[in-house]
Design a protein around this motif. Structure first.
Motif, PDB file in Angstrom:
ATOM      1  N   UNK A  13      -9.929  10.311   0.852  1.00 22.71           N
ATOM      2  CA  UNK A  13     -10.775   9.114   0.975  1.00 22.71           C
ATOM      3  C   UNK A  13     -10.276   8.022   0.032  1.00 22.71           C
ATOM      4  N   UNK A  14      -9.890   8.403  -1.185  1.00 17.36           N
ATOM      5  CA  UNK A  14      -9.343   7.416  -2.128  1.00 17.36           C
ATOM      6  C   UNK A  14      -8.104   6.741  -1.535  1.00 17.36           C
ATOM      7  N   UNK A  15      -7.207   7.535  -0.958  1.00 14.17           N
ATOM      8  CA  UNK A  15      -5.981   6.977  -0.385  1.00 14.17           C
ATOM      9  C   UNK A  15      -6.289   6.046   0.791  1.00 14.17           C
ATOM     10  N   UNK A  16      -7.198   6.457   1.653  1.00 11.98           N
ATOM     11  CA  UNK A  16      -7.553   5.636   2.814  1.00 11.98           C
ATOM     12  C   UNK A  16      -8.219   4.332   2.367  1.00 11.98           C
ATOM     13  N   UNK A  17      -9.139   4.425   1.426  1.00 18.48           N
ATOM     14  CA  UNK A  17      -9.868   3.236   0.978  1.00 18.48           C
ATOM     15  C   UNK A  17      -8.951   2.218   0.286  1.00 18.48           C
ATOM     16  N   UNK A  18      -8.003   2.706  -0.502  1.00 14.49           N
ATOM     17  CA  UNK A  18      -7.120   1.780  -1.221  1.00 14.49           C
ATOM     18  C   UNK A  18      -6.032   1.199  -0.328  1.00 14.49           C
ATOM     19  N   UNK A  19      -5.648   1.940   0.703  1.00 15.15           N
ATOM     20  CA  UNK A  19      -4.493   1.528   1.515  1.00 15.15           C
ATOM     21  C   UNK A  19      -4.874   0.914   2.856  1.00 15.15           C
ATOM     22  N   UNK A  20      -5.955   1.401   3.447  1.00 14.45           N
ATOM     23  CA  UNK A  20      -6.252   1.014   4.835  1.00 14.45           C
ATOM     24  C   UNK A  20      -7.620   0.362   5.007  1.00 14.45           C
ATOM     25  N   UNK A  21      -8.277  -0.014   3.914  1.00 12.88           N
ATOM     26  CA  UNK A  21      -9.580  -0.670   4.066  1.00 12.88           C
ATOM     27  C   UNK A  21      -9.589  -1.992   3.312  1.00 12.88           C
ATOM     28  N   UNK A  22     -10.664  -2.759   3.516  1.00 14.43           N
ATOM     29  CA  UNK A  22     -10.807  -4.054   2.854  1.00 14.43           C
ATOM     30  C   UNK A  22     -10.916  -3.905   1.344  1.00 14.43           C
ATOM     31  N   UNK A  23     -11.295  -2.711   0.870  1.00 12.53           N
ATOM     32  CA  UNK A  23     -11.459  -2.510  -0.569  1.00 12.53           C
ATOM     33  C   UNK A  23     -10.149  -2.697  -1.325  1.00 12.53           C
ATOM     34  N   UNK A  24      -9.053  -2.382  -0.691  1.00 10.31           N
ATOM     35  CA  UNK A  24      -7.772  -2.473  -1.364  1.00 10.31           C
ATOM     36  C   UNK A  24      -7.229  -3.881  -1.524  1.00 10.31           C
ATOM     37  N   UNK A  25      -7.815  -4.851  -0.835  1.00 17.46           N
ATOM     38  CA  UNK A  25      -7.234  -6.199  -0.816  1.00 17.46           C
ATOM     39  C   UNK A  25      -7.383  -6.939  -2.140  1.00 17.46           C
ATOM     40  N   UNK A  26      -8.376  -6.556  -2.918  1.00 16.73           N
ATOM     41  CA  UNK A  26      -8.561  -7.202  -4.220  1.00 16.73           C
ATOM     42  C   UNK A  26      -7.917  -6.420  -5.356  1.00 16.73           C
ATOM     43  N   UNK A  27      -7.374  -5.258  -5.045  1.00 13.36           N
ATOM     44  CA  UNK A  27      -6.747  -4.435  -6.073  1.00 13.36           C
ATOM     45  C   UNK A  27      -5.364  -4.985  -6.382  1.00 13.36           C
ATOM     46  N   UNK A  28      -5.064  -5.123  -7.658  1.00 13.06           N
ATOM     47  CA  UNK A  28      -3.779  -5.675  -8.077  1.00 13.06           C
ATOM     48  C   UNK A  28      -3.081  -4.720  -9.025  1.00 13.06           C
ATOM     49  N   UNK A  29      -1.794  -4.981  -9.239  1.00 19.82           N
ATOM     50  CA  UNK A  29      -0.997  -4.187 -10.166  1.00 19.82           C
ATOM     51  C   UNK A  29      -0.572  -5.071 -11.330  1.00 19.82           C
ATOM     52  N   UNK A  30      -0.283  -4.474 -12.485  1.00 18.55           N
ATOM     53  CA  UNK A  30       0.165  -5.279 -13.630  1.00 18.55           C
ATOM     54  C   UNK A  30       1.427  -6.055 -13.298  1.00 18.55           C
ATOM     55  N   UNK A  31       1.571  -7.225 -13.875  1.00 17.38           N
ATOM     56  CA  UNK A  31       2.782  -8.015 -13.693  1.00 17.38           C
ATOM     57  C   UNK A  31       3.979  -7.242 -14.222  1.00 17.38           C
ATOM     58  N   UNK A  32       5.135  -7.543 -13.670  1.00 17.01           N
ATOM     59  CA  UNK A  32       6.359  -6.865 -14.086  1.00 17.01           C
ATOM     60  C   UNK A  32       6.563  -7.015 -15.593  1.00 17.01           C
ATOM     61  N   UNK A  33       6.835  -5.907 -16.226  1.00 20.38           N
ATOM     62  CA  UNK A  33       7.059  -5.925 -17.666  1.00 20.38           C
ATOM     63  C   UNK A  33       5.798  -5.744 -18.481  1.00 20.38           C
ATOM     64  N   UNK A  34       4.649  -5.590 -17.805  1.00 18.37           N
ATOM     65  CA  UNK A  34       3.392  -5.370 -18.517  1.00 18.37           C
ATOM     66  C   UNK A  34       2.761  -4.069 -18.040  1.00 18.37           C
ATOM     67  N   UNK A  35       1.747  -3.599 -18.753  1.00 17.33           N
ATOM     68  CA  UNK A  35       1.021  -2.391 -18.370  1.00 17.33           C
ATOM     69  C   UNK A  35      -0.468  -2.692 -18.373  1.00 17.33           C
ATOM     70  N   UNK A  36      -1.203  -1.895 -17.619  1.00 14.84           N
ATOM     71  CA  UNK A  36      -2.650  -2.063 -17.584  1.00 14.84           C
ATOM     72  C   UNK A  36      -3.255  -1.655 -18.917  1.00 14.84           C
TER      73      UNK A  36
END
Length: 333
Positions: A187-210
């Motif tokens: 469910x986590x994989x589906x929600x983050x990859x194939x649902x609207x929930x994933x559209x606001x999820x971002x990753x740290x900029x290159x060279x930075x960490x969360x």
């Protein structure tokens, strides 16, 4: 390769294969389940060198050929999805209650092109009269290894196995007596990859960490929301992943962590309620699986005032060794 193979302890006794959907791992094993050598490949049952039986043959030969060239009479056992309907041969499901001796009595069997016999561990089915059935394949071998290596757990324990399809397994007198599956990881994989929930999820900029503190806070927020929820709240709570992002109350960098906490928290809420319903006192709870994932579960469990009795890694090699011993193969090795 490690170990002194000239000694009894270093003499190979078995080739054990942990053959899953995406990967294949082989273990050259000696006395008392000691690992002498190990190899791995990406040739899981969905990524074979070619389709069908020839693909299984090639994957097996590529991984184990060097061992078998040197020790041609070694017995071979396998567990995992290799025994599924999509595997090399379909091994049966053994009904609960089940132990390693019962698995050995219902082992599947495949003969390679060169005449070698491989025994394949069956799965386990829990099929109560008043509820839908549940199945596992591969986890039963990990459980056999965990109980062999930790005898104190054999009398009574609850084993939690986080993953794509998390398992909550009840153990009594060394037997799997009941289990429940939670599709948390999928469910986590589906929600983050194939649902609207994933559209606001971002990753740290290159060279930075969360920020670890922010990620942990978001994860805990999700766990606590699940802990305080009412029956049936999950579908409503899932949408909060989006609204917390839209309103900037949570950064897109930590929305995954919040969702992870929400889903794991819901799993724990349900799983712990079932355990409390079936027993006046909680049994020792054991986590088996990937270190990082088990650490997330341990963090979430702390918010439920639960401390695992043990955190175990890969117990499949030990389980495959016990399975082989139960079949009698090692007596002939």
């Amino acid at each position: 390769m490690s170990g002194n193979q000239g000694s009894e302890a270093g003499r190979p006794r078995l080739i054990a294969l942990d053959w899953g959907t995406s990967s294949l791992r082989g273990f050259l094993m000696g006395k008392d389940a000691g690992i002498i050598d190990q190899r791995a490949s990406s040739h899981g049952i969905q990524n074979l060198p070619e389709p069908g039986i020839p693909g299984f043959e090639k994957a097996f030969a590529a991984l184990c050929g060097p061992w078998l060239a040197r020790w041609p009479d070694l017995p071979v056992v396998a567990g995992g999805m290799v025994g599924s309907a999509q595997g090399w041969v379909e091994a049966p499901y053994v009904p609960c209650p089940a132990d390693v001796a019962e698995l050995a009595r219902h082992a599947g069997r495949v003969t390679t092109a060169d005449g070698r016999t491989i025994l394949i561990a069956p799965g386990v089915i829990d099929d109560p009269a008043d509820a839908p059935p549940d199945v596992m394949r591969g986890e039963e071998i990990q459980i056999a290894g965990a109980l062999a290596d930790n005898p104190s757990l054999a009398e009574r324990a609850s084993i939690i196995m986080p993953g794509t399809h998390s398992k909550w397994v009840s153990i009594a007198a060394s037997r799997i007596t009941h289990f429940d599956t939670y599709m948390t990881g999928e469910v986590f994989a589906v929600m983050t990859t194939h649902s609207i929930l994933g559209r606001l999820m971002t990753s740290p900029a290159e060279g930075t960490t969360a920020d670890p503190a922010a990620a942990d806070a978001a994860f805990c927020q999700g766990v606590l929301a699940a802990r305080e929820s009412r029956a049936g709240d999950l579908l409503n709570q899932l949408f909060s992943v989006r609204t917390l992002g839209l309103t900037k109350r949570l950064s897109g960098l930590v929305l995954r962590d919040y969702l992870s906490g929400l889903l794991i928290g819901q799993e724990l809420t349900s799983g712990l309620a079932r355990l409390k319903q079936s027993s006046a006192t909680l049994p020792p709870i054991v986590l088996i699986g990937d270190d990082r994932l088990c650490s997330s579960y341990r963090r979430a469990m702390a918010l439920f005032d639960i401390t695992p009795a043990a955190l175990l890694g890969n117990t499949a090699p030990s389980g495959l060794f016990r399975f082989a011993a139960a079949t009698g193969m090692l007596q002939r090795a």
